[in-house]
Design an enzyme around this catalytic site. Structure first.
Site, PDB file in Angstrom:
ATOM      1  N   TYR A   1      13.153  -1.383  -4.478  1.00 54.84           N
ATOM      2  CA  TYR A   1      12.558  -0.256  -5.195  1.00 54.84           C
ATOM      3  C   TYR A   1      13.495   0.145  -6.328  1.00 54.84           C
ATOM      4  CZ  TYR A   1       9.511   3.850  -5.570  1.00 54.84           C
ATOM      5  OH  TYR A   1       8.603   4.785  -5.995  1.00 54.84           O
TER       6      TYR A   1
ATOM      7  N   ASN B   1      -9.584   1.793   0.342  1.00 58.00           N
ATOM      8  CA  ASN B   1      -9.300   2.375   1.647  1.00 58.00           C
ATOM      9  C   ASN B   1      -7.820   2.695   1.841  1.00 58.00           C
ATOM     10  OD1 ASN B   1      -9.034  -0.558   1.676  1.00 58.00           O
ATOM     11  ND2 ASN B   1      -8.464  -0.327   3.822  1.00 58.00           N
ATOM     12  N   SER B   2      -7.000   2.441   0.827  1.00 61.06           N
ATOM     13  CA  SER B   2      -5.585   2.794   0.917  1.00 61.06           C
ATOM     14  C   SER B   2      -5.442   4.310   0.922  1.00 61.06           C
ATOM     15  CB  SER B   2      -4.818   2.208  -0.269  1.00 61.06           C
ATOM     16  OG  SER B   2      -5.231   2.837  -1.482  1.00 61.06           O
TER      17      SER B   2
ATOM     18  N   GLY C   1       0.702  -3.263  -6.194  1.00 62.59           N
ATOM     19  CA  GLY C   1       0.438  -4.702  -6.200  1.00 62.59           C
ATOM     20  C   GLY C   1       0.419  -5.250  -4.795  1.00 62.59           C
TER      21      GLY C   1
ATOM     22  N   PHE D   1       1.424   3.053 -14.019  1.00 64.36           N
ATOM     23  CA  PHE D   1       1.778   4.413 -13.615  1.00 64.36           C
ATOM     24  C   PHE D   1       2.698   4.372 -12.412  1.00 64.36           C
ATOM     25  CE2 PHE D   1       1.142   8.407 -11.268  1.00 64.36           C
ATOM     26  CZ  PHE D   1       1.494   9.297 -12.281  1.00 64.36           C
TER      27      PHE D   1
ATOM     28  N   LYS E   1      -2.704   5.234   7.820  1.00 70.69           N
ATOM     29  CA  LYS E   1      -1.272   5.188   7.529  1.00 70.69           C
ATOM     30  C   LYS E   1      -0.513   5.890   8.645  1.00 70.69           C
ATOM     31  CE  LYS E   1       0.773   7.623   4.505  1.00 70.69           C
ATOM     32  NZ  LYS E   1       1.215   8.140   3.204  1.00 70.69           N
TER      33      LYS E   1
END
Length: 366
Positions: A82, A180-181, A275, A298, A359
């Protein structure tokens, strides 16, 4: 369990002297997930128990953490891929929610008992920690903690992408993959609130999971839910059922992003913010030449650090909190587990299962 609530610039009761209270705070223990090197999150992280830091300095606030979400960015941070690099050893976690236990003498915006969310800070995967008072925002206690604890990533990302790239009017069309995320579910709900038509693309899966997922997203406010295969054959754009989208949101990349591009109207914009397929965005030359398609990127962290004024940030948080309070913006389908079981959350967020319809959240006081 943390239970002493006080302000350090206020008198302590006769029963407990200041030194006794400070000693009790120092003697308290908190659980925290720690990693000392970058790498496989399942191997480099460990759950430890440490004493709390000294009592709050002038502008510090001690917070008992309640819930923290597990996001792909957290996984990438532990892996070392990251863009935000940490000083190791470190505690992961960019988001969470908690209650104020004690405040320093110079803290004016918070008092013990306030509920807060941190922003601009890392280290929320723990049962308690110190924050600078400027890193905390007071929030209402009657808002769902699972919705509110993750406000700074997915809801804010969805909000900014729907507001900052294309001037949209009522009934304009927005298309997204990864529908659906966690972010996709926020896009669906905000699009409904703002009056936009949403076309939401998901991966195919066996029945009855596919029908159940479609029904869930429609229940959140999705106008259309299509699989990637159905998007390639749908006639809703060609036959004029709905206009071509002005805005496309890409969380997948690869062939999925190309199919989203093909649906956009002339001058349309596709914003890439993820991604999940780990494949590059492929753009047909004709999309640039004949349709003047724009490609944008973004990253919510950059918006917070570079582009946002305090007023913009506060207005966004206040509006999103209002939507959560009135039940128009709910937490994504989720599973909450204890801090002791954190590796289950890591494993499923790392794997392809993170592309499922729920999640993970860590319950930090279990």
């Amino acid at each position: 369990m943390l239970h002493i609530l006080f302000r350090l610039n206020e008198p302590i009761s006769r029963t407990f002297s200041r030194s006794i209270v400070i000693k009790q705070l120092r003697d308290m223990h908190c659980k925290q997930i720690v990693f000392k090197e970058y790498g496989d999150p399942l191997k480099v992280t460990q759950l430890v128990e440490n004493t709390l830091p000294d009592c709050p300095d002038d502008e510090q606030v001690l917070v008992k953490m309640i819930v923290a979400p597990v996001n792909p960015a957290d996984i990438n941070t532990i892996q070392g891929v990251y863009p935000v690099k940490l000083t190791l050893p470190s505690i992961p976690g960019f988001e969470g929610i908690g209650d104020v236990v004690a405040v320093g003498s110079a803290v004016k915006n918070l008092v013990p008992g306030d509920r807060v969310i941190p922003y601009g800070s890392i280290g929320t995967w723990c049962s308690a920690r110190m924050f600078n008072c400027k890193q905390l925002k007071k929030v209402d206690k009657d808002i769902d903690i699972y919705a509110l604890s993750g406000i700074s990533s997915n809801p804010c990302t969805a909000y900014r992408m729907l507001n900052d790239f294309v001037s949209l009017n009522q009934n304009d069309v927005v298309i997204q993959n990864g529908g659906n995320s966690a972010c996709g579910q926020n896009v669906i709900q905000l699009a409904k609130i703002f009056g936009y038509t949403s076309v939401n693309i998901i991966r195919n899966r066996p029945e009855p999971d596919l029908t159940n997922l479609k029904n869930h997203l429609i229940g959140l406010g999705a106008t259309y839910v299509l699989t990637e295969e159905e998007l390639r054959t749908t006639q809703i754009f060609k036959n004029g059922t709905i206009p071509k989208p002005k805005l496309g949101l890409n969380n997948v990349g690869g062939k999925s992003s190309t199919e989203v591009l093909r649906t956009l109207s002339n001058g349309g914009v596709m914003v890439t913010y993820g991604g999940m397929s780990k494949e590059p965005v492929i753009v047909p030359t004709a999309s640039f030449i004949f349709k003047d398609i724009q490609l944008r990127g973004f990253w919510m962290t950059r918006w917070h650090t570079e582009n946002a004024t305090s007023k913009q940030r506060e207005e966004m948080y206040d509006e999103l909190s209002k939507f959560m309070k009135n039940g128009k913006l709910v937490a994504p389908a989720h599973k909450a587990i204890s801090l002791d079981s954190y590796k289950e959350a890591l494993e499923n967020t790392i794997s392809s299962k993170s592309y499922t319809s729920f999640k993970y959240f860590l319950n930090l006081q279990d």
